[in-house]
Design a protein around this motif. Structure first.
Motif, short mmCIF file in Angstrom:
data_model
loop_
_atom_site.label_atom_id
_atom_site.label_comp_id
_atom_site.label_asym_id
_atom_site.label_seq_id
_atom_site.Cartn_x
_atom_site.Cartn_y
_atom_site.Cartn_z
N ARG A 26 0.92 -1.17 -0.05
CA ARG A 26 0.10 -0.07 -0.17
C ARG A 26 1.02 1.38 0.06
N LEU A 28 1.86 4.43 -2.01
CA LEU A 28 1.22 5.38 -3.08
C LEU A 28 2.21 5.50 -4.29
N ASP A 35 -4.19 6.97 -10.47
CA ASP A 35 -4.72 6.56 -9.45
C ASP A 35 -4.50 7.27 -8.10
N GLN A 36 -2.92 7.58 -8.05
CA GLN A 36 -2.66 8.32 -7.04
C GLN A 36 -3.61 9.61 -6.63
N VAL A 39 -6.71 8.46 -5.48
CA VAL A 39 -6.61 8.05 -3.98
C VAL A 39 -6.72 9.05 -3.19
N TYR A 42 -10.15 10.40 -2.68
CA TYR A 42 -10.81 9.54 -1.65
C TYR A 42 -10.45 10.00 -0.24
N ILE A 63 -11.12 3.36 -2.50
CA ILE A 63 -9.41 3.21 -2.43
C ILE A 63 -9.01 1.68 -2.40
N ILE A 66 -9.02 0.65 -6.42
CA ILE A 66 -8.13 0.95 -6.95
C ILE A 66 -6.75 0.14 -6.68
N TRP A 67 -6.56 -0.10 -5.28
CA TRP A 67 -5.35 -1.00 -4.96
C TRP A 67 -5.81 -2.47 -5.64
#
Length: 105
Positions: A26, A28, A35-36, A39, A42, A63, A66-67
């Motif tokens: 996890r 970043l 996607d960063q 996140v 969010y 979140i 996305i991961w």
């Protein structure tokens, strides 16, 4: 016959493997820039709701999604690079066998 050149595939596999490990931890930096940003958005929503003592399940699900998507994308990229590398090696081996079996006659 020379050994097939698989350095490009090795580099892709190594780089993507590091990114995959980062995603699993996890971190970043391992996510693509878009996607960063998602996140971060969010997290902002979750923080704003937390200051009002409310939960934010939608932001948490976003979140997590996305991961998971990033992890599956990196796994697929590694698999594709490994397959391409195997094809290059197999082709080189087939060429070597064909050359040996053709003989001089």
């Amino acid at each position: 016959m020379a050994k097939p050149n698989t350095r490009q595939f090795d580099r892709i596999i190594e780089t993507t493997g590091r990114k995959l490990q980062g995603v699993r931890n996890r971190e970043l930096w391992a996510l693509p820039a878009g996607d960063q940003a998602k996140v971060a958005g969010y997290v902002g929503v979750a923080f704003a709701k937390a200051t009002r003592l409310k939960s934010s399940p939608m932001a948490e699900r976003g979140i997590e999604r996305i991961w998971k998507n990033a992890e599956s994308a990196y796994v697929a990229e590694i698999a594709a690079a490994e397959k391409a590398k195997a094809e290059v090696i197999a082709q080189a081996a087939a060429d070597k066998v064909a050359k040996k079996s053709s003989g001089w006659w």
